[in-house]
Motif scaffolding. Structure first.
Motif, PDB file in Angstrom:
ATOM      1  N   LEU A  49       6.399  60.168  -5.697  1.00  0.00           N
ATOM      2  CA  LEU A  49       6.843  60.450  -7.048  1.00  0.00           C
ATOM      3  C   LEU A  49       8.056  61.370  -7.082  1.00  0.00           C
ATOM      4  O   LEU A  49       8.860  61.305  -8.019  1.00  0.00           O
ATOM      5  N   ALA A  50       8.201  62.251  -6.081  1.00  0.00           N
ATOM      6  CA  ALA A  50       9.331  63.184  -6.066  1.00  0.00           C
ATOM      7  C   ALA A  50      10.642  62.412  -6.100  1.00  0.00           C
ATOM      8  O   ALA A  50      10.798  61.373  -5.445  1.00  0.00           O
ATOM      9  N   ALA A  51      11.594  62.937  -6.848  1.00  0.00           N
ATOM     10  CA  ALA A  51      12.883  62.252  -7.011  1.00  0.00           C
ATOM     11  C   ALA A  51      13.613  62.095  -5.679  1.00  0.00           C
ATOM     12  O   ALA A  51      14.398  61.158  -5.507  1.00  0.00           O
ATOM     13  N   THR A  52      13.354  63.012  -4.737  1.00  0.00           N
ATOM     14  CA  THR A  52      14.040  62.963  -3.440  1.00  0.00           C
ATOM     15  C   THR A  52      13.307  62.119  -2.404  1.00  0.00           C
ATOM     16  O   THR A  52      13.777  61.990  -1.278  1.00  0.00           O
ATOM     17  N   SER A  53      12.164  61.555  -2.769  1.00  0.00           N
ATOM     18  CA  SER A  53      11.409  60.746  -1.806  1.00  0.00           C
ATOM     19  C   SER A  53      12.173  59.470  -1.448  1.00  0.00           C
ATOM     20  O   SER A  53      12.696  58.784  -2.338  1.00  0.00           O
ATOM     21  N   PRO A  54      12.244  59.130  -0.150  1.00  0.00           N
ATOM     22  CA  PRO A  54      12.904  57.879   0.253  1.00  0.00           C
ATOM     23  C   PRO A  54      11.975  56.677   0.222  1.00  0.00           C
ATOM     24  O   PRO A  54      12.338  55.597   0.674  1.00  0.00           O
ATOM     25  N   GLY A  55      10.738  56.850  -0.279  1.00  0.00           N
ATOM     26  CA  GLY A  55       9.813  55.732  -0.376  1.00  0.00           C
ATOM     27  C   GLY A  55       8.960  55.556   0.864  1.00  0.00           C
ATOM     28  O   GLY A  55       8.963  56.379   1.783  1.00  0.00           O
ATOM     29  N   GLY A  56       8.225  54.432   0.892  1.00  0.00           N
ATOM     30  CA  GLY A  56       7.321  54.154   2.001  1.00  0.00           C
ATOM     31  C   GLY A  56       7.650  52.889   2.761  1.00  0.00           C
ATOM     32  O   GLY A  56       6.871  52.438   3.603  1.00  0.00           O
ATOM     33  N   VAL A  57       8.815  52.281   2.476  1.00  0.00           N
ATOM     34  CA  VAL A  57       9.292  51.108   3.210  1.00  0.00           C
ATOM     35  C   VAL A  57      10.674  51.434   3.755  1.00  0.00           C
ATOM     36  O   VAL A  57      11.565  51.839   3.005  1.00  0.00           O
ATOM     37  N   GLY A  93      15.542  52.557   1.561  1.00  0.00           N
ATOM     38  CA  GLY A  93      14.138  52.892   1.411  1.00  0.00           C
ATOM     39  C   GLY A  93      13.599  52.374   0.095  1.00  0.00           C
ATOM     40  O   GLY A  93      14.309  52.365  -0.923  1.00  0.00           O
ATOM     41  N   PHE A  94      12.356  51.916   0.113  1.00  0.00           N
ATOM     42  CA  PHE A  94      11.723  51.381  -1.088  1.00  0.00           C
ATOM     43  C   PHE A  94      10.324  51.980  -1.231  1.00  0.00           C
ATOM     44  O   PHE A  94       9.704  52.393  -0.237  1.00  0.00           O
ATOM     45  N   ASP A  95       9.824  52.006  -2.462  1.00  0.00           N
ATOM     46  CA  ASP A  95       8.403  52.297  -2.639  1.00  0.00           C
ATOM     47  C   ASP A  95       7.591  51.220  -1.923  1.00  0.00           C
ATOM     48  O   ASP A  95       8.015  50.063  -1.829  1.00  0.00           O
ATOM     49  N   ASN A  96       6.411  51.612  -1.437  1.00  0.00           N
ATOM     50  CA  ASN A  96       5.532  50.625  -0.800  1.00  0.00           C
ATOM     51  C   ASN A  96       4.416  50.181  -1.747  1.00  0.00           C
ATOM     52  O   ASN A  96       3.323  49.836  -1.313  1.00  0.00           O
TER      53      ASN A  96
END
Length: 646
Positions: free
Chosen positions: A303-311, A353-356
């Motif tokens: 959820l954090a804006a700086t997160s690069p996602g899980g993919v 990077g993408f959300d998983n």
């Protein structure tokens, strides 16, 4: 035979393809007369009774070398040489890889041992100690595989291997000549259902080698193709492993953790003799590697804006060139060999990077899928290395000196800028000078002493600088290169069909690169001050009749010399956990032992092997609160072969 051998620069220098197949008296002289520490694993030891899937099968006989086969093809093998590369959680870092002289390591020092075409291997050379630095930055050791040349008479060979957990390998090789061009071709397929749930893998490879010798030189072209998929069963906690070492954590199946990859590489080498012992060599290569990996990072963590996602989605293009002038002349009572060259490599990496997951993070509608874009950047790593080496060899003495100056530049251009996620573009530059000195002295006709010393230089990889201290994406410009002072002293002897080598080594590193945080499937790195690696390597081998005995013992003490702080949570604003000085560096066992007995009966076209491997206790974290217990394995193998050719 696979024992500690010492080779002249023609073998040591794999910056261009080797011009001829080395054998007989010339190879024996190289093994005996140089101060460098090199082990050579021959073709029969790579193929005899082995599945020929992983280099861990045949390189256990090399002292100072540790290869961890984690039975997880989403992470590849972990390879360390005298402790260099032990912190790698996936792929190979800190150890340079070559196939027929073409780099299998990127400019930042990261590579994959899965690129090695073991079925076609003629030999594998492992270089340890100070001389490895002459191959560039991030070279704590060097592993170089050479494949067979095309045969004069056409031949076709096929192989099948099978094992537990649905393991199967099929391969076909063709060799021969067409006019003045020789060819060697391999097409192989490997698959396994995996030891644990969610650990199945498949890998298909193709390798083509074309050679064209002419009066004053030789041209070689290499084409390497590899595709595959691998599920990732993830790691386990101590409690989970104790309860059931064959289980898979629920997150692995929830997010369908997996990796797929596609790689193509083309290389060429040209050598031309100029007369007077001089020759020019030119090597160039280009390649592309695409990797997509699905991680088990919880949706709410993203959820954090700086997160690069899980993919993670990577598309890499790379290439390089190496030009060298060499001279090799007899001068009175000795032989002088010298070389001067310039090498340059570049890697361009498009990292996304993408959300998983899809849907709301608190209640995802799907997990283990490609969701919205969270990262989009172009990263580059470039190197420019001038180098020179000179050697004087006589019947009693060998003296060598080498120098390599390495400049590495990494840049990141951020193309994903959003609210709360600013532009993370940046660059880092590293440079180091690596001198090496060595001396060999003949004590008797059967006993020699040798010593070498030099400086090493290791940059972080693009993966290690890919995340900042907070865990957010963006270049970690705070991470510095580590620098080491390496020394070794050894004795080696040979008596008819028997030989042995004993080497002591001392490596002192400044700015050791260590893990800062490792949570949620993502690692960040820091510099942890000084470290010390000291040890003893002993190897021996011999033959009598159809029997061949090989043994290798490594004793190593690897510790942090300075205390430092690390994180236990992520994101980590401030490191609070102190790692005391003298703690053991994780991933490096205190002792290793390998003993193998191979029998090649005269009445059967096959090889039977029995080997014993012992691994001492290995710490699993910087706090030294967890460790993998010591263990010993017994392996039995058999290989039968039938070939026919025109």
């Amino acid at each position: 035979m696979a024992h500690a051998q010492n080779v002249a620069p023609a073998v040591m220098d794999v910056s261009a393809l080797q011009p001829v197949v080395v054998a007989g008296a010339a190879l024996e002289r190289w093994r005996w007369s140089s101060p460098a520490t090199v082990d050579v694993v021959e073709e029969n030891e790579i193929h005899g009774g082995q599945l020929q899937v992983n280099v861990s099968e045949s390189l256990g006989r090399v002292p100072g070398l540790l290869i961890q086969n984690r039975q997880n093809y989403a992470q590849d093998l972990q390879i360390s040489v005298r402790g260099f590369g032990a912190r790698s959680t996936f792929g190979v870092r800190g150890v340079r890889l070559f196939v027929d002289g073409i780099p299998a390591s990127a400019p930042d020092g990261q590579g994959q041992a899965a690129n090695f075409p073991l079925v076609m291997a003629q030999r594998i050379e492992v270089i340890r100690g100070p001389y490895a630095a002459l191959f560039g930055s991030s070279a704590g050791g060097v592993i170089a595989l050479y494949t067979n040349e095309g045969r004069t008479h056409a031949s076709l060979q096929a192989g099948v291997a099978a094992g537990a957990d649905g393991l199967r390998r099929v391969s076909t090789q063709a060799q021969g000549t067409v006019g003045a061009v020789s060819y060697a071709l391999d097409a192989s397929g490997f698959a396994t259902d995996g030891v644990r749930p969610q650990s199945a893998a498949r890998r298909d490879t193709g390798y083509l080698k074309l050679s064209h010798p002419y009066d004053d030189g030789r041209v070689v072209v290499i084409v390497n193709r590899q595709t595959g998929t691998a599920q990732d069963p993830l790691g386990m906690s101590r409690a989970e492993f104790t309860a059931n070492p064959y289980q898979t954590t629920p997150n692995a199946t929830m997010f369908d953790t997996r990796k797929r990859f596609d790689q193509t590489q083309v290389g060429t080498a040209w050598e031309h003799r100029l007369g007077g012992g001089q020759r020019l060599e030119l090597m160039g290569y280009v390649g592309r590697r695409a990797v997509t990996q699905y991680q088990a990072i919880p949706a709410t963590t993203q959820l954090a804006a700086t997160s690069p996602g899980g993919v993670i989605d990577l598309d890499r293009s790379y290439g390089g060139i190496n030009a060298r002038w060499r001279v090799d002349r007899d001068c009175g009572t000795g032989r002088l060999t010298a070389s001067v060259g310039l090498a340059s490599d570049q890697k361009n990496e498009w990292r996304r990077g993408f959300d998983n997951f899809t849907g709301a993070a608190t209640t995802p509608s799907q997990s283990g899928v490609t969701g919205r874009l969270r990262r989009n950047e172009l990263n580059t790593a470039t190197t420019l290395d001038p180098y020179a080496q000179i050697e004087w060899e006589s019947a009693v003495w060998t003296a060598t000196a080498g120098l390599r100056q390495s400049r590495v530049r990494m840049t990141s251009t951020d193309n994903y800028v959003a609210a709360g996620n600013p532009d993370d573009s940046g660059s880092s530059e590293y440079s180091g000078t690596m001198p090496v000195l060595g001396l060999r002295y003949r004590l008797t006709d059967t006993l020699q002493a040798y010593a070498s010393t030099g400086l090493g230089f290791k940059t972080p990889t693009l993966n290690e600088v890919a995340y900042r201290v907070s865990g957010a994406g963006g270049l970690n410009s705070q991470l510095q290169a580590s620098r080491s002072r390496n020394s070794e002293l050894g004795l080696r002897a040979r008596h008819a069909d028997w030989g042995w080598t004993a080497t002591v080594f001392d490596t002192r590193t400044d700015n050791e690169i260590a893990v800062l945080s490792n949570t949620g499937g993502r690692s960040t790195f820091q510099n942890a001050g000084r470290s010390l690696r000291q040890g003893l390597e002993v190897s021996a081998d011999g033959r009598w009749g159809g029997m061949h005995l090989t043994s290798a013992l490594t004793l190593m003490d690897a510790t942090y010399s300075d205390s430092f702080r690390t994180c236990i949570t992520s994101p980590c604003a401030t490191a609070t956990l102190t790692i005391p000085a003298e703690n053991r560096i994780p991933g490096i066992p205190g002792r290793q032992l390998f003993v193998q007995l191979a029998w090649e009966p005269k009445t059967l076209p096959g090889t039977f092997t029995m080997d014993i491997r012992h691994m001492g206790q290995t710490t699993a974290n910087d706090t030294n609160s967890e460790a993998a217990d010591a263990y010993t394995t017994l392996n039995l193998g058999a290989q039968f072969q039938q070939t026919s050719g025109a």
